[in-house]
Scaffold this motif. Structure first.
Motif, short mmCIF file in Angstrom:
data_model
loop_
_atom_site.label_atom_id
_atom_site.label_comp_id
_atom_site.label_asym_id
_atom_site.label_seq_id
_atom_site.Cartn_x
_atom_site.Cartn_y
_atom_site.Cartn_z
N LEU B 194 6.80 -11.95 -6.72
CA LEU B 194 6.84 -10.76 -5.88
C LEU B 194 6.55 -9.48 -6.65
O LEU B 194 5.75 -8.65 -6.20
N ALA B 195 7.18 -9.31 -7.81
CA ALA B 195 6.97 -8.06 -8.56
C ALA B 195 5.50 -7.92 -8.94
O ALA B 195 4.91 -6.85 -8.78
N ASP B 196 4.91 -9.00 -9.42
CA ASP B 196 3.49 -8.94 -9.80
C ASP B 196 2.61 -8.65 -8.59
O ASP B 196 1.65 -7.89 -8.67
N ASP B 197 2.94 -9.30 -7.47
CA ASP B 197 2.09 -9.12 -6.29
C ASP B 197 2.22 -7.71 -5.72
O ASP B 197 1.24 -7.12 -5.28
N ILE B 198 3.43 -7.16 -5.73
CA ILE B 198 3.59 -5.78 -5.24
C ILE B 198 2.80 -4.83 -6.15
O ILE B 198 2.12 -3.92 -5.66
N ALA B 199 2.84 -5.07 -7.45
CA ALA B 199 2.06 -4.22 -8.36
C ALA B 199 0.57 -4.32 -8.03
O ALA B 199 -0.16 -3.32 -8.01
N ARG B 200 0.14 -5.52 -7.73
CA ARG B 200 -1.26 -5.77 -7.38
C ARG B 200 -1.62 -5.09 -6.05
O ARG B 200 -2.79 -4.81 -5.78
N ALA B 201 -0.61 -4.85 -5.22
CA ALA B 201 -0.84 -4.22 -3.91
C ALA B 201 -0.92 -2.70 -3.99
O ALA B 201 -1.00 -2.03 -2.97
N SER B 202 -0.89 -2.17 -5.19
CA SER B 202 -0.93 -0.71 -5.36
C SER B 202 -2.08 -0.11 -4.55
O SER B 202 -3.21 -0.54 -4.63
N GLY B 203 -1.72 0.89 -3.73
CA GLY B 203 -2.72 1.52 -2.87
C GLY B 203 -2.99 0.77 -1.58
O GLY B 203 -3.79 1.21 -0.75
N ARG B 204 -2.36 -0.37 -1.42
CA ARG B 204 -2.60 -1.23 -0.25
C ARG B 204 -1.34 -1.40 0.61
O ARG B 204 -1.37 -2.15 1.59
N ILE B 205 -0.23 -0.84 0.21
CA ILE B 205 0.99 -1.06 0.99
C ILE B 205 0.97 -0.13 2.20
O ILE B 205 1.03 1.08 2.08
N ALA B 206 0.85 -0.74 3.38
CA ALA B 206 0.71 0.03 4.61
C ALA B 206 2.07 0.26 5.27
O ALA B 206 2.23 1.20 6.05
N CYS B 207 3.03 -0.59 4.96
CA CYS B 207 4.35 -0.45 5.57
C CYS B 207 5.35 -1.24 4.73
O CYS B 207 5.01 -2.29 4.17
N TYR B 208 6.56 -0.71 4.64
CA TYR B 208 7.64 -1.40 3.93
C TYR B 208 8.77 -1.59 4.93
O TYR B 208 9.34 -0.62 5.43
N GLN B 209 9.02 -2.84 5.29
CA GLN B 209 10.06 -3.17 6.27
C GLN B 209 11.21 -3.87 5.56
O GLN B 209 10.99 -4.68 4.66
N VAL B 210 12.41 -3.58 6.01
CA VAL B 210 13.59 -4.16 5.36
C VAL B 210 14.58 -4.71 6.38
O VAL B 210 14.77 -4.15 7.46
N CYS B 211 15.14 -5.85 6.03
CA CYS B 211 16.34 -6.38 6.66
C CYS B 211 16.84 -7.43 5.71
O CYS B 211 16.20 -7.71 4.69
N ASP B 212 18.00 -7.98 5.97
CA ASP B 212 18.61 -8.90 5.01
C ASP B 212 18.44 -10.35 5.45
O ASP B 212 18.20 -10.62 6.64
N TRP B 213 18.54 -11.26 4.50
CA TRP B 213 18.50 -12.71 4.76
C TRP B 213 19.94 -13.19 4.80
O TRP B 213 20.63 -13.15 3.78
#
Lengths: 292, 292
Positions: B194-213
């Motif tokens: 996840l951390a690597d993929d989020i870094a790779r998504a730099s400039g591409r994150i259109a929305c950040y949604q949160v809820c818990d599992w």
């Protein structure tokens, strides 16, 4: 997945994981396999303990069966040192059992988050440490550990190792003959990286387990598994990748499903054979079992 | 995840996805946000259609709200050309709606396996083609498409895009201002990459949604989401990665949960604010709602 043609896998490579006939004791399950011409069996520790280790080993040998796996070790992620010590001792016992049974691999279900913690990294470090602690005993007894990646829906409570890629990365820290990975279609079929990861697992595949992903998912998601062909998994490409990665061992059918458990065991064994032949192109329509 | 310190995300970046208060109509949900000092809202197309597009746009503007997302386009994977044409038309309509509402992104839930098919590759190619067909209209109207990776347990029936990495690989075929990805903690929290993929998504994150599992997973796995803090997700490292990747948009709380839906909406809004402040360190204990 790749466009590689699906390999033929003969019924001589079929193994029945005894969890598929959950209500049978070990001797009954072994007899069932022998009766249906199934040459190998995957055993569970609770059933081995119930039968007695020496008696269990004698029963499977007496039935002419190979033991493709022993399920399972793992559950390493305890909060306290005492819990981790107990898990270590239990896993060393599992290695001894796997050696006595001549199992091809001891399957490891590594455990979920540490109780009271949300730290995935911590849980994964505990798993890595625990496997490292277990490897010398496994090597001493010639037992291969098989790290099983579980489906991500079990990440919180059963296995923080939640993708095949992650299992391979972990296994790669250790000698390939001591630590491999378990490829279970139910857990990994969805993964866009599956073909690449299986190729990367070349020489590390300790066990190949199959069952289908059925819809809708039942209330108890642990039991959402079906006979081959009853669900959505395309077994050909996965088997082609596993074969291309050099795996020549048994293909273990392991189905957790309340309806399958409620069916007569001979009927289940007959269905397992027939569906295996259909899915893996072994050309035999499946020999009906005596009661199937 | 990385050891980066968790960033403070102020309540000025909180958005309430209206699915969290499923039983409210659009105007009621907008009024709820205004009443609780929640500056943005994520809208659903069925509620927009019920209110009327122009009226919906006027209602959210009248309440002083920003629209952080419109949910949702997608469901591209039909077996026949007619079904795919209809999906294309529906998605173009969704783009028009997103433009009219001024939504930061149109969330795409891409669809599962093609009915009657087990071919994941086919489904993924249909998704890619459909997004390619939609991009010109999105660019013409200045709407950003957000590919949402759903949890792998929904791969068969809701989204063959089952990991953030895969969503990024797909988005990368298109201009970053036209196609981004949605990071939803519920769907991706388990991923070792996840951390690597989020870094790779730099400039591409259109929305950040949160809820818990939350555990145990309920019978309907779609509803296994909880208020922040009620489950196992460690939001700090995910938020740190999303922030390091340059995301400065709204953080949308989206909870599908039968108990949350049964609670009074004002109570839910108060809890959302309080838990957001606790999870993201905004230092405000949460302003109680008028009825909270």
């Amino acid at each position: 997945m790749t466009a590689r043609p699906a390999p033929v896998i003969g019924l001589d490579r079929l193994s029945l994981n005894q969890a598929t006939v959950k209500h049978l004791g070990l001797a009954e399950a072994a007899a069932l396999c022998a009766r249906h011409g199934i040459p190998a069996i995957g055993l569970w520790r609770d059933r081995v303990a119930e039968a007695g280790l020496a008696e269990a080993a004698a029963a499977v040998r007496g039935a002419g069966l190979h033991v493709s796996s022993l399920c399972r070790g793992g559950f390493f992620t305890h909060a306290d040192a005492e819990g981790r010590r107990a898990a270590g001792a239990d896993n060393r016992a599992a290695v001894i059992e796997a050696a006595e049974l001549g199992a091809d691999t001891l399957v490891l279900v590594c455990g979920g988050l540490v109780p009271g913690s949300r730290d995935l990294g911590l849980a994964r470090r505990i798993v890595a440490d625990a496997i490292g602690d277990l490897v010398p005993e496994a090597q001493r007894l010639g037992v291969r550990l098989g790290i099983e990646a579980l489906h991500p829906m079990f990440c919180a409570d059963r296995s923080v190792i939640a993708s095949l890629g992650e299992a391979i990365d972990l296994a790669a820290w250790f000698p390939a003959d001591a630590v491999g990975v378990v490829v279970d279609t139910y857990h990994v079929w969805w993964d866009a990286r599956l073909a690449d990861d299986i190729a990367r697992a070349s020489g590390r595949i300790a066990c190949y387990q199959v069952c289908d992903w059925i819809l809708p998912l039942p209330a108890d998601t642990l039991l959402g598994r079906g006979h081959l062909g009853d669900g959505v998994i395309d077994f050909g490409p996965v088997s082609a990748a596993v074969t291309a990665a050099g795996y020549r061992g048994y293909v273990e059918v392991e189905i957790f499903n309340a309806d399958v458990w409620a069916a007569p065991a001979d009927q289940t064994a007959g269905t397992v054979r027939a569906r295996f032949a259909a899915a893996f192109g072994s050309g035999e329509p499946g020999r009906p079992g005596p009661a199937g």
